[in-house]
Structure formats: C-alpha cells, structure tokens
Write a protein that holds these residues in place. Structure first.
Motif, PDB file in Angstrom:
ATOM      1  N   ASP A   1       1.722 165.051  48.478  1.00  0.00           N
ATOM      2  CA  ASP A   1       1.370 166.910  48.207  1.00  0.00           C
ATOM      3  C   ASP A   1       1.087 167.446  49.387  1.00  0.00           C
ATOM      4  O   ASP A   1      -0.278 166.066  49.823  1.00  0.00           O
ATOM      5  CB  ASP A   1       0.966 166.992  46.249  1.00  0.00           C
ATOM      6  CG  ASP A   1       1.956 166.146  45.654  1.00  0.00           C
ATOM      7  OD1 ASP A   1       3.338 166.495  46.120  1.00  0.00           O
ATOM      8  OD2 ASP A   1       0.774 166.278  44.945  1.00  0.00           O
ATOM      9  N   CYS A   2       1.284 168.109  50.059  1.00  0.00           N
ATOM     10  CA  CYS A   2       0.513 168.864  50.990  1.00  0.00           C
ATOM     11  C   CYS A   2       0.689 169.937  51.385  1.00  0.00           C
ATOM     12  O   CYS A   2       2.162 170.524  50.727  1.00  0.00           O
ATOM     13  CB  CYS A   2       1.120 168.199  52.379  1.00  0.00           C
ATOM     14  SG  CYS A   2       2.870 168.425  52.688  1.00  0.00           S
ATOM     15  N   GLU A   3       0.207 170.761  51.987  1.00  0.00           N
ATOM     16  CA  GLU A   3       0.442 172.601  52.116  1.00  0.00           C
ATOM     17  C   GLU A   3       0.918 172.839  53.464  1.00  0.00           C
ATOM     18  O   GLU A   3       1.063 172.086  54.235  1.00  0.00           O
ATOM     19  CB  GLU A   3      -0.942 173.143  52.060  1.00  0.00           C
ATOM     20  CG  GLU A   3      -1.302 173.391  50.392  1.00  0.00           C
ATOM     21  CD  GLU A   3      -0.109 174.058  49.637  1.00  0.00           C
ATOM     22  OE1 GLU A   3       0.304 175.283  50.002  1.00  0.00           O
ATOM     23  OE2 GLU A   3      -0.125 174.346  48.553  1.00  0.00           O
TER      24      GLU A   3
ATOM     25  N   HIS B   1       6.921 172.939  43.827  1.00  0.00           N
ATOM     26  CA  HIS B   1       6.887 173.227  43.038  1.00  0.00           C
ATOM     27  C   HIS B   1       7.884 173.523  42.236  1.00  0.00           C
ATOM     28  O   HIS B   1       8.195 173.816  41.091  1.00  0.00           O
ATOM     29  CB  HIS B   1       6.016 174.895  43.204  1.00  0.00           C
ATOM     30  CG  HIS B   1       7.412 175.556  43.876  1.00  0.00           C
ATOM     31  ND1 HIS B   1       7.320 175.571  45.417  1.00  0.00           N
ATOM     32  CD2 HIS B   1       7.710 176.183  43.401  1.00  0.00           C
ATOM     33  CE1 HIS B   1       8.025 176.684  46.373  1.00  0.00           C
ATOM     34  NE2 HIS B   1       8.265 177.076  44.984  1.00  0.00           N
TER      35      HIS B   1
ATOM     36  N   HIS C   1      10.754 169.211  47.490  1.00  0.00           N
ATOM     37  CA  HIS C   1       9.708 170.779  47.138  1.00  0.00           C
ATOM     38  C   HIS C   1       8.748 170.365  46.000  1.00  0.00           C
ATOM     39  O   HIS C   1       9.983 170.623  45.466  1.00  0.00           O
ATOM     40  CB  HIS C   1      10.533 172.123  47.119  1.00  0.00           C
ATOM     41  CG  HIS C   1      11.035 172.629  48.637  1.00  0.00           C
ATOM     42  ND1 HIS C   1      11.073 173.667  48.642  1.00  0.00           N
ATOM     43  CD2 HIS C   1      10.996 172.029  49.863  1.00  0.00           C
ATOM     44  CE1 HIS C   1      11.527 174.119  50.451  1.00  0.00           C
ATOM     45  NE2 HIS C   1      11.430 172.712  50.882  1.00  0.00           N
TER      46      HIS C   1
ATOM     47  N   SER D   1       7.639 177.337  53.191  1.00  0.00           N
ATOM     48  CA  SER D   1       6.145 177.694  53.582  1.00  0.00           C
ATOM     49  C   SER D   1       5.594 177.728  51.840  1.00  0.00           C
ATOM     50  O   SER D   1       6.059 178.524  51.654  1.00  0.00           O
ATOM     51  CB  SER D   1       5.599 178.258  54.749  1.00  0.00           C
ATOM     52  OG  SER D   1       5.538 179.600  53.915  1.00  0.00           O
ATOM     53  N   GLY D   2       4.272 176.489  52.117  1.00  0.00           N
ATOM     54  CA  GLY D   2       3.795 176.090  50.735  1.00  0.00           C
ATOM     55  C   GLY D   2       3.490 174.615  50.684  1.00  0.00           C
ATOM     56  O   GLY D   2       3.586 174.206  51.552  1.00  0.00           O
ATOM     57  N   SER D   3       3.503 174.103  49.428  1.00  0.00           N
ATOM     58  CA  SER D   3       3.164 172.947  48.601  1.00  0.00           C
ATOM     59  C   SER D   3       4.881 172.492  48.857  1.00  0.00           C
ATOM     60  O   SER D   3       5.786 172.985  47.507  1.00  0.00           O
ATOM     61  CB  SER D   3       3.197 173.715  47.443  1.00  0.00           C
ATOM     62  OG  SER D   3       1.985 174.208  46.981  1.00  0.00           O
TER      63      SER D   3
END
Length: 603
Positions: free
Chosen positions: A504-506, A455, A453, A486-488
């Motif tokens: 990196d992706c969302e 962040h 993950h 869900s998120g970064s």
C-alpha cells in the motif's frame, strides 16, 4: 449470403483477416506468431464434404474464416472475416501472422456448409486446404411414446443459439422468444432445413396434447431421428397481489426431488408477464414445476412471486402467483451534476453508472461519454441522465480508473459532483529481498506485476486496474509505468518464483517511483506419471504439523507453501488411478523440492 455466422465481440473489415484490437494483448506473440513485416496474401482451397464422404472442390460463394493464436501471457486471441470463394479457390489478405485457421461457416450457392472445430496450421509457404461439411435436411419422425405411432399437429421451433440453456417459450399458444417456427401443425414425418450456420442445432418439438421436448442434432447429419413425446398437461396461470410492473417475466423451472428435498431445476422457458390476465401454458411435461415472476437476467434476478404446481398429463391445473411488496418498481428519477477532471486525463473518458442490488435487476448500466456532456468555461462537464431508477449506483470514470458512489433519489436531483483526482504516473522497481538486486523483466522467474487501487477494492469490492506488466514493454528494462488517480493505491506483485504480496502506498500527481521488494517462494515441484503420461492431480494438500494446509498458491506443477518445513503431502488423483498414500516432504527456503509420484491405472 452468410449472416449470423459469428458471435465474436470483435469485428474486422470484410475480406481481411487481421488481429482483433479488442482482444489482442500488448505482448509480443511467441515464436512463429510474430507479426509479419508486411501484408501478404494466403492462397487456399475450400473442400466441402457431403454426408456420404464425397468431396466437392469446385464450390463458389462466401466463406467465414476463424483465426486463433496464443500469447505468452496465456491469452487466447481470435479474429474472423469473410472471403470470396471461386471454384473452390480463395485468396486471403493477411495483415499479420495468424498460426491457425478454420472454417466457421460458408454460403455456397443456395446451400450452407459449416466447418470443424479443429484448426489448420497456416503454412509459411504455399497454399492452405480447409474443409467444411454440407448441412443436411433435418428428417424427424415424431411419435407417441406409448404406441410408437406418428403424430399430427407437430410443431418444431429452432433456437437461434445451439446451447442447451437457451430459453424459449414453447408452452404458449403463440410461440414467441429466441427461436423460429420451422414446422407448424405438421404431420410426422417432417422435413426442414437447419436454418442456422452452426455445426449443431437445438430444437423444441411438440404436438397436440403432448409435452414439449428438446432435441440437439448435428446439422450435417443425414439419418432420421425418432422423437418420442409423452402426454403433456396444461396450466392456467393468474397473477394477483401487487400490480404487475412492466419488464417482468414468468419463468418455468422443473423441480427435482433428490433425497426428499425440493430443488429448483433449470429454467426452460420464460415469457412476459402481461398484467393480471390469465394465460394458459400448454404441453408441459408432467411433474412438479415452479412458476416464478421475476425481473432481471438469470444471473441478476429478483423474484417477485412464486407458485409451485404439479402438472398432470391430460389435465389443466390452476396456478396463482401472488406478487409481494418486492414487485414495487423503484421510482423513476432525473439526475445530473458536474464531472471535474484534469485535461491531463485526455478526452477518452466515459461515465458508467452501475446500479447496486436490487436496483440492478430493474436498471441496466448507463454510459455517458464526454461528448454527451456540456463543457463549461471552467473546464468541467455538466452531465445528466433521465428516466433512471432510484437507488445506489457505483460510478466508474472509465479512462481514469476512478470510482465513487452516487445515491439517486426519486424525482429530479442535480448538483452531484464527481471529482477525479489528478493523474499520478508511477514507475515500479521490484527487487529481490534477499539479494537487493532488481528483478529483470523477461526472466523465467519474473513475478507477475499487478496494480490495484486500494480504496475502490475495499469500498466497492471490485478491482479497478488489473494489469499484467509482463505484457507492457518498460521504458528502462525493469521499471514499467502505470497511471492512476493520485491517492491510495495497492501494488500487487508476485507469481513465478516469488510470493505474491500487496504494498500500500500514497501516490501524488505527477511522476514518481515506488520500490517493492519480494521474497523468493518455496514449495514442491510435483510430477504425477502413469507410464509415460503426465497426469494432473485433482487437488494437492501440504499439511503442516499443526494440521493446517500450508498451500498458498500454485503455478503449473509448482505448489507454493507459506514457508520452509516438513509437510504431509496428500494428492487426490483422477478417477481411474490407484489412490496414493500420504507422505512427508521437506521444503527448503527459496527452493522447489522435486516430487515425482508413479500412478497405476485401476479397472
């Protein structure tokens, strides 16, 4: 009865050897290590050897066995269990194939035996023979170093763990701590049983007016050891300044003075700091000592005060530790709030509160499972934690791989909301950047798939997920799934014949696919040979023309560089081998340049 024979974190049912669920990876084992299609029984013989080499094949009692096996992912897995022995024979139910076994310890009649660290291969057919050795009575002569005469007033303490860094507090008149008094006020020579089921044991040995010393000894040794004690000194210790909080300890560290600089030595003893009352430490070896008042473990310690003292043989010296403002224990708090998460996460969810430094020296992590919380009609959960220290905490929602921060104030605070995003189920497809073709899992040059993950890594300095997708069987051949909030997210891919890379992706709630392309790596395939022996280098450097070391990774004998080019190769060889001169090597894109260097031994 055998007790304390294993400190393994995994547990299995008695009389059964099976794979440890906690330590076993998901990968299928290699070759012979594949699970058996059905349970079976392994028959074997236990042979116990005494100190003179005589063999006993007729012992009865209980033996604890240790099994190990290794998976393709490189993880060593282990399991243990006990089995009854009758007249030297045992039958061991096997729920899965375990390639090696060894004896850890055995309780046979009123005697204890210990095994070897060398494992024995489990035969496919027929019985197995396992060996152990009887523990022997410990025989010690405790003498004055200057005269060689036997001493009276001898005390022997045994450490419950046979490790040199185990902490004991033998310097106090009442010997408390992680040990057991075996001899009290004895006269040399002394005799006693080893007490603990290990091949080696560690003892503290002291006598009236003498300095304590440590002895490591094999529990199967028959010969007598002579322990020479130096005259010791005493320290009268006082604590002043700020009031002494609970749960703090005094630790004793030897000081060494290499090249004229003071350095902390190892911590050899600790004991609770009980207010400002004077206490006397007896039998310290002469020399310079640091007496520190600390809170927390040795790996997570906060020092509250320090006194440096010089111990003189036959004398008592005074030491005063002045506690500073760091001795103010964080205020206590009651904290509570709401956990919001989708039912899609399931019910195997736990809140883990990990305090930041320096609160972590005072406060252990806290765990709250969903069953410890109160479910509400809206589907959320009310949680609370009492009597915790104030400070900053990193909160992990275990089972969801979600992290957040929480500031805990003194007193009572409620209303903290921990909201976990809905789960995203992500499918990863990895392709070769040059060919645009998918990389098949299971190939020799497959990358090592890892997911992190984004962040939490940036905000908390920790990795949330660390999955090796070589150990996950994908649903369609080359596209494994993982689940995360869900998120970064960051998908880390690399290893084998490919450069490591971060993407990196969302990701949104629900199912989705992420395409990741990777570049083939290049470098050298280095082989050092001394005769027929393959030698591992201490270090390898590949210097680019601008003087920068271009090595970015290493996998086995392969050393990966940032790109193609000509490099100056420097290899540091192990001691006992002739130094190698530097040489130029040329690396081609997407290839491994073979380099074989011949070494010669030096006297």
């Amino acid at each position: 009865m055998v007790s304390g024979c294993s400190n393994s974190p995994s547990r299995i049912e008695a009389d059964t050897i099976a794979g440890s669920e906690k330590e076993q990876p998901v990968a299928a084992p290699m070759g012979e290590m594949l699970p058996s299609p059905a349970a079976w029984t392994l028959r074997g013989t236990l042979v116990v050897e005494d100190a003179e080499g005589q063999l006993d094949r007729n012992a009865s009692g209980t033996v604890v066995l240790w099994g190990e096996w290794q998976y393709e992912a490189g993880r060593l897995c282990s399991t243990h269990g006990s089995v009854a022995v009758e007249h030297g024979m045992f039958e061991l139910p096997m729920a899965a194939w375990i390639p090696t076994l060894r004896v850890q310890c055995a309780s046979l009649g009123n005697k204890m035996a210990v095994g070897s660290s060398e494992p024995v291969a489990v035969p496919k057919n027929g019985p197995i023979e396992l060996h152990a050795k009887w523990q022997q009575e410990v025989r010690l002569r405790v003498v004055a170093r200057e005269t060689g005469e036997d001493l009276a007033g001898v005390t022997v303490l045994a450490m419950t763990e046979p490790t040199p860094d185990a902490i004991l507090m033998p310097f106090l008149p009442q010997a408390e701590g992680d040990g057991e008094v075996l001899i009290a006020n004895g006269t040399s020579p002394v005799r006693f049983a080893p007490q603990f089921p290990y091949p080696d044991a560690m003892y503290w040995i002291g006598a009236h007016g003498r300095a304590w010393t440590r002895l490591r000894r094999s529990t199967t040794k028959l010969d007598e050891d002579v322990v020479s004690l130096d005259p010791g000194g005493d320290v009268r210790l006082a604590l002043t300044g700020h009031p002494v909080p609970e749960c703090v300890v005094v630790r004793c560290r030897r000081i060494v003075e290499p090249q004229g600089e003071w350095h902390h030595g190892e911590c050899v003893a600790e004991f609770p700091a009980k207010g400002s009352a004077l206490c006397q430490l007896r039998g310290l070896p002469p020399g310079d000592w640091d007496l520190t008042v600390e809170v927390g473990s040795l790996e997570n310690v906060l020092q509250l005060g320090l006194a440096r003292v010089r111990v003189v043989a036959g004398e008592t010296v005074d030491a005063n530790v002045v506690l500073d403002e760091r001795a103010m224990e964080p205020a206590r708090a009651h904290v509570g709030g709401t956990l919001r998460l989708s039912k899609a996460w399931g019910d195997k969810v736990t809140l883990i509160f990990r305090p930041d430094w320096p609160t972590s020296a005072w406060q252990d992590p806290l765990r709250l499972a969903l069953g410890d919380m109160v479910a509400t009609e809206s589907g959320s959960y009310q949680w609370s934690a009492e009597d915790v220290r104030s400070g900053t905490y990193v909160v992990e929602v275990e089972g969801c791989d979600f992290f957040t921060r929480l500031e805990v104030q003194a007193g009572t605070t409620n209303g903290h909301v921990i909201a976990v995003p809905d789960p995203a189920r992500v499918r990863v497809r990895v392709i070769d950047e040059a060919t645009r073709k998918p990389i098949e899992l299971g190939a020799d040059d497959q990358p090592c798939w890892r997911v992190t993950h984004l962040h939490p890594r940036d905000r908390f300095g920790i990795f949330v997920v660390d999955m090796d997708f070589q150990t996950i069987e994908p649903g369609d051949g080359q596209r494994p799934w993982f689940q995360c909030p869900s998120g970064s997210v960051t998908i880390q891919v690399g290893g084998g014949d490919f450069y490591r890379d971060l993407v990196d992706c969302e990701v949104a709630p629900g199912d989705q696919e992420v395409l990741v392309s990777v570049r083939r790596a290049c470098g050298i395939d280095l082989k050092l040979k001394c005769g027929e022996e393959i030698v591992s280098p201490n270090s390898v450097a590949l210097q680019s023309p601008d003087g920068v070391d271009a090595v970015v990774d290493s996998i086995g004998s392969r050393w990966v560089v940032a790109g193609p080019g000509t490099y100056l190769l420097s290899v540091e060889v192990p001691e006992g081998h002739e130094l190698l001169p530097s040489q130029c090597v040329t690396v081609t894109a997407a290839e491994w340049t073979p380099v074989e260097l011949l070494l010669r031994r030096v006297p």
